[in-house]
Write an enzyme that holds these catalytic residues in place. Sequence first.
Site, PDB file in Angstrom:
ATOM      1  N   PHE B 115       3.923  12.789  45.015  1.00 15.18           N
ATOM      2  CA  PHE B 115       4.266  11.982  46.179  1.00 15.18           C
ATOM      3  C   PHE B 115       5.787  11.998  46.392  1.00 15.18           C
ATOM      4  CE2 PHE B 115       5.471   7.803  47.971  1.00 15.18           C
ATOM      5  CZ  PHE B 115       4.986   8.041  49.245  1.00 15.18           C
ATOM      6  N   MET B 484      28.163  20.444  77.900  1.00 17.32           N
ATOM      7  CA  MET B 484      28.539  21.744  77.342  1.00 17.32           C
ATOM      8  C   MET B 484      27.439  22.779  77.590  1.00 17.32           C
ATOM      9  SD  MET B 484      30.865  23.399  75.786  1.00 17.32           S
ATOM     10  CE  MET B 484      32.052  22.433  74.874  1.00 17.32           C
TER      11      MET B 484
HETATM   12  C1  LIG Z   1      31.829  22.963  70.824  1.00 18.36           C
HETATM   13  C2  LIG Z   1      32.863  23.472  69.848  1.00 18.36           C
HETATM   14  C3  LIG Z   1      33.954  24.172  70.314  1.00 18.36           C
HETATM   15  C4  LIG Z   1      34.943  24.597  69.447  1.00 18.36           C
HETATM   16  N1  LIG Z   1      36.077  25.182  69.963  1.00 18.36           N
HETATM   17  C5  LIG Z   1      37.124  25.414  69.149  1.00 18.36           C
HETATM   18  C6  LIG Z   1      38.380  25.862  69.662  1.00 18.36           C
HETATM   19  O1  LIG Z   1      38.564  26.026  70.845  1.00 18.36           O
HETATM   20  N2  LIG Z   1      39.390  26.044  68.794  1.00 18.36           N
HETATM   21  C7  LIG Z   1      39.251  25.834  67.442  1.00 18.36           C
HETATM   22  O2  LIG Z   1      40.214  26.002  66.708  1.00 18.36           O
HETATM   23  N3  LIG Z   1      38.073  25.458  66.942  1.00 18.36           N
HETATM   24  C8  LIG Z   1      37.017  25.222  67.755  1.00 18.36           C
HETATM   25  N4  LIG Z   1      35.841  24.767  67.210  1.00 18.36           N
HETATM   26  C9  LIG Z   1      35.742  24.597  65.752  1.00 18.36           C
HETATM   27  C10 LIG Z   1      35.413  25.901  65.042  1.00 18.36           C
HETATM   28  O3  LIG Z   1      34.027  26.120  65.127  1.00 18.36           O
HETATM   29  C11 LIG Z   1      35.829  25.838  63.555  1.00 18.36           C
HETATM   30  O4  LIG Z   1      35.246  24.727  62.949  1.00 18.36           O
HETATM   31  C12 LIG Z   1      37.328  25.715  63.373  1.00 18.36           C
HETATM   32  O5  LIG Z   1      38.018  26.622  64.197  1.00 18.36           O
HETATM   33  C13 LIG Z   1      37.685  25.989  61.925  1.00 18.36           C
HETATM   34  O6  LIG Z   1      38.913  25.429  61.636  1.00 18.36           O
HETATM   35  P1  LIG Z   1      39.887  26.007  60.540  1.00 18.36           P
HETATM   36  O7  LIG Z   1      40.130  27.454  60.763  1.00 18.36           O
HETATM   37  O8  LIG Z   1      41.049  25.107  60.517  1.00 18.36           O
HETATM   38  O9  LIG Z   1      39.076  25.984  59.185  1.00 18.36           O
HETATM   39  P2  LIG Z   1      38.327  24.852  58.340  1.00 18.36           P
HETATM   40  O10 LIG Z   1      36.881  24.933  58.639  1.00 18.36           O
HETATM   41  O11 LIG Z   1      38.981  23.540  58.419  1.00 18.36           O
HETATM   42  O12 LIG Z   1      38.514  25.507  56.906  1.00 18.36           O
HETATM   43  C14 LIG Z   1      39.609  25.240  56.113  1.00 18.36           C
HETATM   44  C15 LIG Z   1      40.143  26.499  55.442  1.00 18.36           C
HETATM   45  O13 LIG Z   1      41.197  26.093  54.578  1.00 18.36           O
HETATM   46  C16 LIG Z   1      40.903  26.446  53.253  1.00 18.36           C
HETATM   47  N5  LIG Z   1      41.346  25.366  52.362  1.00 18.36           N
HETATM   48  C17 LIG Z   1      40.717  24.212  52.065  1.00 18.36           C
HETATM   49  N6  LIG Z   1      41.455  23.488  51.218  1.00 18.36           N
HETATM   50  C18 LIG Z   1      42.573  24.186  50.968  1.00 18.36           C
HETATM   51  C19 LIG Z   1      43.731  23.968  50.159  1.00 18.36           C
HETATM   52  N7  LIG Z   1      43.894  22.839  49.447  1.00 18.36           N
HETATM   53  N8  LIG Z   1      44.682  24.916  50.130  1.00 18.36           N
HETATM   54  C20 LIG Z   1      44.540  26.059  50.843  1.00 18.36           C
HETATM   55  N9  LIG Z   1      43.486  26.320  51.636  1.00 18.36           N
HETATM   56  C21 LIG Z   1      42.524  25.391  51.697  1.00 18.36           C
HETATM   57  C22 LIG Z   1      39.411  26.667  53.184  1.00 18.36           C
HETATM   58  O14 LIG Z   1      39.103  27.566  52.151  1.00 18.36           O
HETATM   59  C23 LIG Z   1      39.104  27.200  54.581  1.00 18.36           C
HETATM   60  O15 LIG Z   1      39.275  28.590  54.648  1.00 18.36           O
HETATM   61  C24 LIG Z   1      34.811  24.363  68.057  1.00 18.36           C
HETATM   62  C25 LIG Z   1      33.695  23.704  67.597  1.00 18.36           C
HETATM   63  C26 LIG Z   1      32.731  23.237  68.467  1.00 18.36           C
HETATM   64  C27 LIG Z   1      31.573  22.482  67.925  1.00 18.36           C
HETATM   65  C1  LIG Z   2      22.149  18.614  66.714  1.00 14.25           C
HETATM   66  C2  LIG Z   2      22.567  19.495  67.833  1.00 14.25           C
HETATM   67  N1  LIG Z   2      21.640  19.948  68.718  1.00 14.25           N
HETATM   68  C3  LIG Z   2      22.024  20.730  69.743  1.00 14.25           C
HETATM   69  C4  LIG Z   2      23.342  21.109  69.902  1.00 14.25           C
HETATM   70  C5  LIG Z   2      23.754  22.021  71.043  1.00 14.25           C
HETATM   71  N2  LIG Z   2      24.667  21.283  71.960  1.00 14.25           N
HETATM   72  C6  LIG Z   2      25.997  21.431  71.899  1.00 14.25           C
HETATM   73  S1  LIG Z   2      26.811  20.453  72.982  1.00 14.25           S
HETATM   74  C7  LIG Z   2      25.356  19.831  73.577  1.00 14.25           C
HETATM   75  C8  LIG Z   2      25.357  18.810  74.686  1.00 14.25           C
HETATM   76  C9  LIG Z   2      26.093  17.570  74.355  1.00 14.25           C
HETATM   77  O1  LIG Z   2      25.923  16.670  75.391  1.00 14.25           O
HETATM   78  P1  LIG Z   2      26.743  15.317  75.454  1.00 14.25           P
HETATM   79  O2  LIG Z   2      26.694  14.640  74.147  1.00 14.25           O
HETATM   80  O3  LIG Z   2      26.316  14.514  76.620  1.00 14.25           O
HETATM   81  O4  LIG Z   2      28.231  15.817  75.630  1.00 14.25           O
HETATM   82  P2  LIG Z   2      28.940  16.489  76.915  1.00 14.25           P
HETATM   83  O5  LIG Z   2      28.967  17.948  76.661  1.00 14.25           O
HETATM   84  O6  LIG Z   2      28.160  16.117  78.117  1.00 14.25           O
HETATM   85  O7  LIG Z   2      30.305  15.899  76.890  1.00 14.25           O
HETATM   86  C10 LIG Z   2      24.271  20.408  72.930  1.00 14.25           C
HETATM   87  C11 LIG Z   2      22.866  20.104  73.224  1.00 14.25           C
HETATM   88  C12 LIG Z   2      24.252  20.640  68.940  1.00 14.25           C
HETATM   89  N3  LIG Z   2      25.548  20.973  68.979  1.00 14.25           N
HETATM   90  N4  LIG Z   2      23.854  19.811  67.947  1.00 14.25           N
END
Ligand SMILES: Cc1cc2nc3c(=O)[nH]c(=O)nc-3n(C[C@H](O)[C@H](O)[C@H](O)COP(=O)(O)OP(=O)(O)OC[C@H]3O[C@@H](n4cnc5c(N)ncnc54)[C@H](O)[C@@H]3O)c2cc1C
Ligand SMILES: Cc1ncc(C[n+]2csc(CCOP(=O)(O)OP(=O)(O)O)c2C)c(N)n1
Lengths: 193, 587
Positions: B115, B484
Site C-alpha cells: 500500500f 505565452m
Molecule cells: C518562458 C521562458 C523564457 C525564457 N527566456 C529566457 C531568456 O530570454 N533569457 C535567459 O537568459 N533565460 C531565459 N529562460 C531561462 C532559461 O531556460 C535558463 O533557465 C537560463 O537561461 C539558465 O540560466 P544560467 O545560464 O544562468 O544557468 P543556471 O541554470 O542558473 O545554471 C547555473 C550554472 O552555474 C554553475 N554553477 C553553480 N554553482 C556554481 C558555483 N558555485 N561556481 C561556479 N559555477 C557554478 C552550474 O554548474 C550551471 O552551469 C527562459 C525560461 C522560460 C521558462
Molecule cells: C506545468 C506547465 N504546463 C504547461 C506549460 C506551458 N506553458 C508555458 S507558459 C503557459 C501559459 C501561461 O499562462 P499565464 O499563467 O496566464 O501567463 P501569461 O503567459 O498569460 O502571462 C503555458 C501553458 C508550463 N510552462 N508549465
Amino acid sequence: MATKKAGRKPQSPQPIPLPARPGAVEAPIVKNHTISVLVDNEPGVLARVVGLFSGRGYNIESLTVAEVDPKEALSRINIVTSGTPMVIEQIKAQLGRLVPVHRVTDLTMLGASVERELALVKVRSTGDKRIESLRIADVFRARALDSTIDSFVFEVVGTTEKVNAFIRLMESLGLTDVSRTGVAAISRGAQSI
Amino acid sequence: MPSEPMIGARLLLKALVEQGVEDIFGYPGGAVLPIYDEIFKQNRIRHILVRQEGGAVHAAEGYARSTGKVGVVLVTSGPGATNAVTGLTDALMDSVPIVCLTGQVPTHLIGNDAFQEADTVGITRPCTKHNYLVKNVNNLARTIHEAFHVARSGRPGPVVVDLPKDVVLAMGQYVSAADAKPKSYRPQVKGDATSIEQAVELMRTAKRPLFYCGGGVVNSGPRASKLLTELVRTTGFPCTLTLMGLGTFPASDPQYLGMVGMHGLYESNNAMHDCDLMIAVGSRFDDRVTGKLTAFSPNSRKIHIDIDPSSINKNVRVDIGIVGDIANVLEDMLAVWKAKKTSTDRKALAPWWKQIETWRARKCLSYRHDSKIIMPQYALQRLYDLTKHRDDVYITTEVGQHQMWAAQFMRFDKPNHWLTSGGLGTMGYGLPSAMGVQVAHPDALVIDVAGEASILMNIQEMSTISQYGLPVKVFILNNEYMGMVRQWQELMHGGRYSQSYMSSLPDFVKLAESFHAVGLRATKPEELDDVIREMIACPKAVIADIRVDQKENCFPMIPSGAAHNEMLLGPADQAQKPTSEEGMVLV
Ligand SMILES: Cc1cc2nc3c(=O)[nH]c(=O)nc-3n(C[C@H](O)[C@H](O)[C@H](O)COP(=O)(O)OP(=O)(O)OC[C@H]3O[C@@H](n4cnc5c(N)ncnc54)[C@H](O)[C@@H]3O)c2cc1C
Ligand SMILES: Cc1ncc(C[n+]2csc(CCOP(=O)(O)OP(=O)(O)O)c2C)c(N)n1
Ligand SMILES: [Mg+2]
C-alpha cells in the site's frame, strides 16, 4: 585552499601562451571509446550509469561491471561507447558528476591499453561442418568446453574484433547461441588507472 | 563516545538540527507518522504544513534561493513522493539545494506492491542530484549529513533520502556530521592558475568584450556577486545577465546591459552576437540564450567559469574552460589582474561602447501606451516604481509572458531577490516559492508576479499562506489567456488559438476572500497605483487581479531557430519574419 593570494604569481614579462582556437565547426567524427569508471559498489550504481546513457541518448556498445576491490568496496565499470569528441567529453564529464563515481578514465585517449572479451559460442552441426568448426576454433585458439555428438560449446577470448570474426565464421557452421561478457580493459605499463 | 541509542525518527531530527535546519515544508501520511510524532515532541524545527507536496518543494526552493541555505521537504511514501517529482526536477534544472525526505513502506515489503509503495529511488534518480534509500538505522544520521553535503556542495541540487517506516522506528546510534565524511564527492572549487592567467591575457587585449553571467553567481553566494561587480567595474566591460542571474550584477550600474536571450534586450543580444571576447560566469549556454547555435556569437573567443565540468563545452565550444567556484576563481582573477597591473585596450573599448549606445538608443522595451487598458508592461513598471525604494523586496514569478515582462521591468541590485523557474519553466512555481521566501523573511515584501493560468496550478497554497499568516502578495497580470502559448500560436500556427483561452476563471477577489486574504482589482490604468499601494500596505496576504491587455505580445523576441541579430522588436517585425521550418520543431 587557504593559499595566500597577494603576490602568489611571479610577474612574468612574457606573454601568456594562449590555447589554439577550437575549430569553429568540428568535423563530426564518431569514434569508439573505452571508458573505465571506478565506482562505489553500492545498490543502484549501475542503474545510475545506465540511466545516464539512456536518458541523455548516448550509445552503449558494451558494458561490464564487477567488484575489483572488496576492501574498499569498489567496482569497475567498463563501457565501450561511441560519439564525436565533444560527445565523448560530455559523457566523461557526466559520469564524473555522479556522486558514487571515484574516477573516470578514457582508455582510448590514454593510448596503450589492452582489451579482452570472452564469448561462449554454441555450434550445432555434423559431418564436414563439424570438422570445419573445430578447425576454425583451433585457428582462433578457442577451446571446446562442452561437446556432444552434434554440438560444441566454444570459449573464445580476445578483442571484440576477434570475437566478432569468430562468431561470423560460425554462422554458416551451425551457430545456435552466443553469450558474451563484454569488454574488460586496462592500461598498459606500470601506471595505475 | 557513543551516545544513547535512540529511535530512527529522533536520529533524523537530531541530524537535521545539527545541519542547521529551522524550517521544514511537508505533508504527513502513514509512512512518515513516526517522524511526525517526533516533530510533535520538539520545538527546534518548525514544520510548515503545505496543501500539496508539489507546493512543499517549490516553497523549499524559495526558502533556499532567498537564503542560500538548503531547503528541506518531508513527504510520505507513494503519492507524497510522486507529487514531489515536479519540484525536484525544477530544483535540479535550476541548481537549487534541497533535501527531500520521503517516507517508504517497511523494508520487508519493498517490491511487493505494498500500500502506497512507489519506487521512489527509481523514479527520482534522473530528477535528483543524488538519492539514497536508508536500509539500516545506523546509517541514517550519516546519510542525512551526506545528503546535505551533496545538496549544497559543487553545483547545488536536490537530494532525496527515502526512509522505510521500520528504519525510522528502529533503535540506532547517532553519528555527528564531523564523523560522517562523504566517501567520494569532492567537487573542484579552485580554478586552474594557468587558465586564469590566460583569461586575464585575453581580457587585456579584448576589443569588444562582454561578461555573460548567470545563476551560478547566485549559487556561489553574495561574495561572488561582490567580486563580479568589482571585476566588471575594474575592466570597464559591459555585462549582461541570464534570467537566472538577475541581480548578481547591479541593474542600476551603467555597465549593465540588461537580460540576454530569447526575451532579452536588443543591446545584450547584439553585443553577444558581435563581441570578440565572451566571459561566461556561472551561465550554461542554455538554448533560450544561444538561439541558433551555428550563428551564436561567431567571432568571439570564449572563457567559461563553471563548477560543473559537464557545463563546459556542452553546447558551445569555449577557448578557456575554468572549473571552480566562482568566488574563488574571481578572487584569483582579480589578484592576477592587479599583480600584473593589467590595463584594458581603452582605445578599442570606446567605439565598442559607442556601438552599444546606438543599440540602447533603440529602446527595445518601449511599448504602446493606452489610456483605457492597462498594458502589462505598464503594470510592472508601476509595481517597480512603487517598490524600488525598499531593499527588502523579493519577486517570484510563475511562467509565461508575465514572467518575461517581470524579468525586463523589475530591476535588481542584489542577488537572491529574484526567484523564477528558468530551466524547467514550471507554472505554479511562484506562489509556493513566495511562501517559502516569506517564511525565511517574515518582514520582507514578497510578491508573486503571476498569470491567471499559472496561479491556478498551486492556488491551494493560499490556504497555507493563511494558516501561517504570511503576507504574500500575488500580482496577477490577468490577460484571460495562456499568453505565452497564444503568442507562439500567433507566431507559428496562424493565430489558431487552440485551447489557450482561459474561460470560466474564478473571481480572484472572492477567491482571495475565501482564503482569508484580501482581494483587489484594477481594470483601468488610473486605478493601478492605488491598488498597488493598497496591496503593499496591507498586512495580510493579497491577491491583486490586474486586468491587462489580452492581446499584447512579449518583445523583444528571438524566434525559435533564429540568430541574435534576427530579433523581433515588435508587431511589425513579427508580421515580416515568419518562423523558419527549422525553428518550428524547437521548443
Ligand atoms: C518562458 C521562458 C523564457 C525564457 N527566456 C529566457 C531568456 O530570454 N533569457 C535567459 O537568459 N533565460 C531565459 N529562460 C531561462 C532559461 O531556460 C535558463 O533557465 C537560463 O537561461 C539558465 O540560466 P544560467 O545560464 O544562468 O544557468 P543556471 O541554470 O542558473 O545554471 C547555473 C550554472 O552555474 C554553475 N554553477 C553553480 N554553482 C556554481 C558555483 N558555485 N561556481 C561556479 N559555477 C557554478 C552550474 O554548474 C550551471 O552551469 C527562459 C525560461 C522560460 C521558462
Ligand atoms: C506545468 C506547465 N504546463 C504547461 C506549460 C506551458 N506553458 C508555458 S507558459 C503557459 C501559459 C501561461 O499562462 P499565464 O499563467 O496566464 O501567463 P501569461 O503567459 O498569460 O502571462 C503555458 C501553458 C508550463 N510552462 N508549465
Ligand atoms: Mg495569462
